[in-house]
Design a protein around this motif. Structure first.
Motif, PDB file in Angstrom:
ATOM      1  N   GLU A  43       0.879  -1.173   0.000  1.00 53.46           N
ATOM      2  CA  GLU A  43       0.000   0.000   0.000  1.00 53.46           C
ATOM      3  C   GLU A  43       0.915   1.221   0.000  1.00 53.46           C
ATOM      4  OE1 GLU A  43      -2.823   2.237   3.164  1.00 53.46           O
ATOM      5  OE2 GLU A  43      -3.190   0.094   2.915  1.00 53.46           O
ATOM      6  N   LEU A  44       0.886   1.971  -1.092  1.00 55.68           N
ATOM      7  CA  LEU A  44       1.819   3.078  -1.272  1.00 55.68           C
ATOM      8  C   LEU A  44       1.105   4.415  -1.180  1.00 55.68           C
ATOM      9  CD1 LEU A  44       3.943   1.600  -4.199  1.00 55.68           C
ATOM     10  CD2 LEU A  44       4.327   1.421  -1.730  1.00 55.68           C
ATOM     11  N   PRO A  45       1.850   5.489  -0.858  1.00 56.38           N
ATOM     12  CA  PRO A  45       1.244   6.815  -0.748  1.00 56.38           C
ATOM     13  C   PRO A  45       0.869   7.373  -2.121  1.00 56.38           C
ATOM     14  CG  PRO A  45       3.613   6.983  -0.548  1.00 56.38           C
ATOM     15  CD  PRO A  45       3.289   5.512  -0.601  1.00 56.38           C
ATOM     16  N   GLU A  46      -0.126   8.257  -2.130  1.00 64.21           N
ATOM     17  CA  GLU A  46      -0.567   8.873  -3.379  1.00 64.21           C
ATOM     18  C   GLU A  46       0.253  10.115  -3.696  1.00 64.21           C
ATOM     19  OE1 GLU A  46      -4.680   9.407  -4.093  1.00 64.21           O
ATOM     20  OE2 GLU A  46      -5.236   7.584  -3.008  1.00 64.21           O
ATOM     21  N   ALA A  47       0.440  10.359  -4.995  1.00 60.69           N
ATOM     22  CA  ALA A  47       1.134  11.563  -5.445  1.00 60.69           C
ATOM     23  C   ALA A  47       0.400  12.786  -4.921  1.00 60.69           C
ATOM     24  CB  ALA A  47       1.206  11.589  -6.970  1.00 60.69           C
ATOM     25  N   GLY A  48       1.178  13.784  -4.524  1.00 68.05           N
ATOM     26  CA  GLY A  48       0.616  15.015  -4.001  1.00 68.05           C
ATOM     27  C   GLY A  48       0.619  15.084  -2.488  1.00 68.05           C
ATOM     28  N   ARG A  49       0.795  13.951  -1.842  1.00 67.54           N
ATOM     29  CA  ARG A  49       0.806  13.930  -0.380  1.00 67.54           C
ATOM     30  C   ARG A  49       2.097  14.558   0.139  1.00 67.54           C
ATOM     31  NH1 ARG A  49       0.317   8.506   3.420  1.00 67.54           N
ATOM     32  NH2 ARG A  49       0.914   9.511   5.376  1.00 67.54           N
ATOM     33  N   VAL A  50       1.972  15.449   1.106  1.00 64.79           N
ATOM     34  CA  VAL A  50       3.136  16.057   1.745  1.00 64.79           C
ATOM     35  C   VAL A  50       3.427  15.266   3.012  1.00 64.79           C
ATOM     36  CG1 VAL A  50       4.041  18.154   2.824  1.00 64.79           C
ATOM     37  CG2 VAL A  50       2.631  18.313   0.761  1.00 64.79           C
ATOM     38  N   VAL A  51       4.681  14.857   3.176  1.00 64.65           N
ATOM     39  CA  VAL A  51       5.073  13.996   4.283  1.00 64.65           C
ATOM     40  C   VAL A  51       6.204  14.615   5.098  1.00 64.65           C
ATOM     41  CG1 VAL A  51       4.346  11.920   3.036  1.00 64.65           C
ATOM     42  CG2 VAL A  51       6.712  12.680   2.852  1.00 64.65           C
ATOM     43  N   THR A  52       6.305  14.171   6.338  1.00 62.88           N
ATOM     44  CA  THR A  52       7.407  14.593   7.191  1.00 62.88           C
ATOM     45  C   THR A  52       8.387  13.439   7.342  1.00 62.88           C
ATOM     46  OG1 THR A  52       6.217  13.917   9.189  1.00 62.88           O
ATOM     47  CG2 THR A  52       5.970  16.211   8.495  1.00 62.88           C
TER      48      THR A  52
END
Length: 125
Positions: A43-52
């Motif tokens: 399960e991978l993060p979606e493009a556009g997500r801002v992460v720390t």
């Protein structure tokens, strides 16, 4: 187990490759995939997500366990590898070819704080 010297690593077993355009390509290390066993789901993060940095942003599941995957640096997700999602066993076949996601780092110098190959090998014993 291989640990390419041209990559950076995290203590949580992600590898990081800096691309020519300054973006970062991230995957899980050979050591991690060996410890997990047969990978069956991503399960991978979606493009556009801002992460720390250090944030849990993805999940890798094997027949043995499920583990979180963490952002090695702060930034914006710009791509996820749908091919790896569709064929999670590719992580077992070649952990360094089966990248998981790409980040545009908020601070390019943050990569310098990550482990080099020798540091990662020392950390995993």
């Amino acid at each position: 187990m291989t640990t390419p010297t041209d990559l950076r690593y995290t203590a949580s077993h992600e590898w990081v490759r800096t691309e020519a355009d300054g973006t970062l390509t991230i995957g899980v290390t050979d050591h991690a995939q060996e410890a997990l066993g047969d990978v069956v789901f991503l399960e991978l993060p979606e493009a556009g997500r801002v992460v720390t940095a250090g944030e849990s942003i993805a999940v890798i599941e094997s027949v043995k366990a499920a583990s979180d995957i963490y952002a090695p640096v702060a930034g914006e997700i710009i791509a996820a590898n749908q091919e790896a999602v569709d064929a999670p066993e590719s992580v077992n076949a070649d952990a360094y070819a089966a990248w998981l996601f790409k980040i545009k780092p908020a601070n390019a110098a943050a990569v310098d704080a990550l482990l080099d190959a020798a540091g990662y090998e020392a950390a995993i014993g």
